[in-house]
Design an enzyme around this catalytic site. Structure first.
Site, PDB file in Angstrom:
ATOM      1  N   ALA A   1     -10.835   2.521  -4.689  1.00 39.22           N
ATOM      2  CA  ALA A   1     -12.105   2.953  -4.092  1.00 39.22           C
ATOM      3  C   ALA A   1     -12.137   2.764  -2.581  1.00 39.22           C
ATOM      4  O   ALA A   1     -13.077   3.214  -1.923  1.00 39.22           O
ATOM      5  CB  ALA A   1     -13.274   2.190  -4.723  1.00 39.22           C
ATOM      6  N   GLY A   2     -11.108   2.115  -2.006  1.00 34.29           N
ATOM      7  CA  GLY A   2     -11.074   1.877  -0.572  1.00 34.29           C
ATOM      8  C   GLY A   2     -10.516   3.053   0.196  1.00 34.29           C
ATOM      9  O   GLY A   2     -10.096   4.065  -0.380  1.00 34.29           O
TER      10      GLY A   2
ATOM     11  N   GLY B   1       2.487  -2.384   0.367  1.00 34.84           N
ATOM     12  CA  GLY B   1       2.180  -2.133   1.767  1.00 34.84           C
ATOM     13  C   GLY B   1       1.243  -3.179   2.336  1.00 34.84           C
ATOM     14  O   GLY B   1       0.754  -3.041   3.457  1.00 34.84           O
TER      15      GLY B   1
ATOM     16  N   ASN C   1       5.038  -1.113   7.040  1.00 35.37           N
ATOM     17  CA  ASN C   1       4.543   0.229   7.344  1.00 35.37           C
ATOM     18  C   ASN C   1       5.362   1.236   6.557  1.00 35.37           C
ATOM     19  O   ASN C   1       6.585   1.230   6.618  1.00 35.37           O
ATOM     20  CB  ASN C   1       4.650   0.496   8.847  1.00 35.37           C
ATOM     21  CG  ASN C   1       3.860   1.710   9.276  1.00 35.37           C
ATOM     22  OD1 ASN C   1       4.062   2.804   8.769  1.00 35.37           O
ATOM     23  ND2 ASN C   1       2.971   1.537  10.235  1.00 35.37           N
ATOM     24  N   MET C   2       4.683   2.105   5.821  1.00 39.74           N
ATOM     25  CA  MET C   2       5.354   3.077   4.956  1.00 39.74           C
ATOM     26  C   MET C   2       5.647   4.397   5.666  1.00 39.74           C
ATOM     27  O   MET C   2       6.246   5.297   5.082  1.00 39.74           O
ATOM     28  CB  MET C   2       4.484   3.360   3.723  1.00 39.74           C
ATOM     29  CG  MET C   2       4.261   2.162   2.828  1.00 39.74           C
ATOM     30  SD  MET C   2       5.733   1.775   1.875  1.00 39.74           S
ATOM     31  CE  MET C   2       5.229   0.245   1.087  1.00 39.74           C
TER      32      MET C   2
ATOM     33  N   HIS D   1      -5.539  -1.209  16.331  1.00 36.72           N
ATOM     34  CA  HIS D   1      -6.009  -0.770  15.017  1.00 36.72           C
ATOM     35  C   HIS D   1      -7.540  -0.767  14.988  1.00 36.72           C
ATOM     36  O   HIS D   1      -8.195  -1.261  15.897  1.00 36.72           O
ATOM     37  CB  HIS D   1      -5.484  -1.691  13.910  1.00 36.72           C
ATOM     38  CG  HIS D   1      -4.051  -1.467  13.571  1.00 36.72           C
ATOM     39  ND1 HIS D   1      -3.025  -2.053  14.271  1.00 36.72           N
ATOM     40  CD2 HIS D   1      -3.474  -0.694  12.613  1.00 36.72           C
ATOM     41  CE1 HIS D   1      -1.869  -1.675  13.747  1.00 36.72           C
ATOM     42  NE2 HIS D   1      -2.110  -0.843  12.743  1.00 36.72           N
ATOM     43  N   HIS D   2      -8.075  -0.263  13.890  1.00 41.58           N
ATOM     44  CA  HIS D   2      -9.519  -0.171  13.696  1.00 41.58           C
ATOM     45  C   HIS D   2     -10.159  -1.554  13.621  1.00 41.58           C
ATOM     46  O   HIS D   2      -9.488  -2.576  13.391  1.00 41.58           O
ATOM     47  CB  HIS D   2      -9.813   0.617  12.415  1.00 41.58           C
ATOM     48  CG  HIS D   2      -9.109   0.063  11.205  1.00 41.58           C
ATOM     49  ND1 HIS D   2      -9.629  -0.944  10.427  1.00 41.58           N
ATOM     50  CD2 HIS D   2      -7.901   0.384  10.669  1.00 41.58           C
ATOM     51  CE1 HIS D   2      -8.799  -1.221   9.448  1.00 41.58           C
ATOM     52  NE2 HIS D   2      -7.731  -0.434   9.569  1.00 41.58           N
TER      53      HIS D   2
ATOM     54  N   LYS E   1      -9.602  -4.226  10.523  1.00 37.58           N
ATOM     55  CA  LYS E   1      -8.330  -4.850  10.158  1.00 37.58           C
ATOM     56  C   LYS E   1      -8.439  -6.369  10.286  1.00 37.58           C
ATOM     57  O   LYS E   1      -8.946  -6.875  11.298  1.00 37.58           O
ATOM     58  CB  LYS E   1      -7.195  -4.318  11.036  1.00 37.58           C
ATOM     59  CG  LYS E   1      -5.816  -4.788  10.588  1.00 37.58           C
ATOM     60  CD  LYS E   1      -4.709  -4.003  11.283  1.00 37.58           C
ATOM     61  CE  LYS E   1      -3.328  -4.508  10.881  1.00 37.58           C
ATOM     62  NZ  LYS E   1      -3.075  -4.375   9.432  1.00 37.58           N
TER      63      LYS E   1
ATOM     64  N   GLY F   1       1.310  -6.083  10.789  1.00 38.54           N
ATOM     65  CA  GLY F   1       2.611  -6.214  10.155  1.00 38.54           C
ATOM     66  C   GLY F   1       3.653  -5.325  10.802  1.00 38.54           C
ATOM     67  O   GLY F   1       4.833  -5.695  10.915  1.00 38.54           O
ATOM     68  N   THR F   2       3.219  -4.156  11.249  1.00 38.37           N
ATOM     69  CA  THR F   2       4.146  -3.234  11.914  1.00 38.37           C
ATOM     70  C   THR F   2       4.613  -3.797  13.247  1.00 38.37           C
ATOM     71  O   THR F   2       5.802  -3.723  13.596  1.00 38.37           O
ATOM     72  CB  THR F   2       3.478  -1.865  12.130  1.00 38.37           C
ATOM     73  OG1 THR F   2       3.078  -1.345  10.858  1.00 38.37           O
ATOM     74  CG2 THR F   2       4.426  -0.890  12.797  1.00 38.37           C
TER      75      THR F   2
END
Length: 268
Positions: free
Chosen positions: A10-11, A98, A124-125, A156-157, A160, A166-167
């Site tokens: 749902a996220g 992830g 990061n995928m 990032h947003h 977070k 992590g990246t």
């Protein structure tokens, strides 16, 4: 056909994963998991993702649907991911991870499953980010010991919860490994007040949290007279979701072991 379960369906990331997995031939959406006790349990996961009814309803327990899937994709939280790894080990399932924000102790615990679960774990995928990691190794070997300062800036947003990302840490590890440094020793994650001049071998990190930035990372190699910057910018979560779906497809049939996106993309 590989049956996929999606954690946190749902996220924001979960909804994007529903779309990404549904677009890959050879994958089928088999389960979607929401938080325990959520009022969204029982709702069609396609409706949650704005994709229309898909005939699969959300559950608030991965254990309750363990017979329905082959691979679970998890972008949740460290403690949840570790519990799911234990479940996968018990039931012979596979996992694409992830999740970020693991402590060193949690990472050690995660690595302990390499002999009991086939899983892909990557900060990061994105295919682009993983190609960037290879470029950074080349740049670091050429510049890292030639008088160039190395700084990593990430944005990032505002939602977070972990920092640096992590990246960004993966980029720092790639650079450090290429030039024989230990990131735990040479990484500098905060500068404030009278912190003194920069040392030659440190790898600096700077973090931005603002608005709806999906993810931006720049690694700077700077010396007097010039600056080289290697940057990756993501404008949509779909790039991560597509990578995760690709990893899930690749993982099907693999032997027990810990893999990463470099394995998936054939960059090793």
């Amino acid at each position: 056909m590989t049956r996929i379960a999606i954690m946190g369906v749902a996220g924001r990331m979960g909804r994007t994963l529903v779309e990404a997995v549904g677009a890959v031939e050879g994958l089928t959406l088999a389960a979607g998991i929401v938080e325990s006790g959520s009022s969204l349990a029982g709702v069609d996961i396609g409706e949650l993702a704005g994709q229309g009814r898909l005939g699969v309803v959300a559950s608030d327990s991965l254990a309750a649907v363990v017979d329905d899937f082959d691979v679970v994709i998890d972008f949740t939280a460290p403690q949840v991911t570790l519990a799911n790894l234990a479940l996968c080990a018990e039931h012979g399932k596979r996992m694409v991870i992830g999740t970020t924000g693991f402590t060193p102790e949690q990472l050690e615990q995660l690595d302990g499953y390499r002999d009991s679960v086939p899983f892909v774990f990557a900060a990061n995928m994105s295919s682009g980010v993983n190609l960037t990691l290879k470029l950074l190794e080349t740049a670091a070997r050429a510049l890292g010991d030639a008088g160039y300062d190395i700084e990593i800036i990430e944005a990032h947003h505002r939602h977070k919860v972990d920092a640096p990302s992590g990246t960004a840490l993966a980029m720092g590890e790639a650079v450090a490994h290429a030039i024989g440094r230990d990131l735990a020793t040479h990484g500098v994650f905060a500068r404030e007040g009278q912190c003194g001049p920069r040392t030659d071998k440190e790898i600096g990190f700077a973090t931005v949290r603002a608005g709806d930035i999906v993810g931006e990372h720049t690694v700077m190699f700077a010396t007097e007279g010039e600056r080289i910057e290697i940057t990756h910018k993501a404008s949509s979560r779909m790039t991560f979701a597509k990578g995760a779906a690709r990893a899930a497809e690749w993982l099907s049939g693999r032997e027990v072991g810990r893999y990463d996106m470099q394995d998936v993309l054939g960059l090793k």
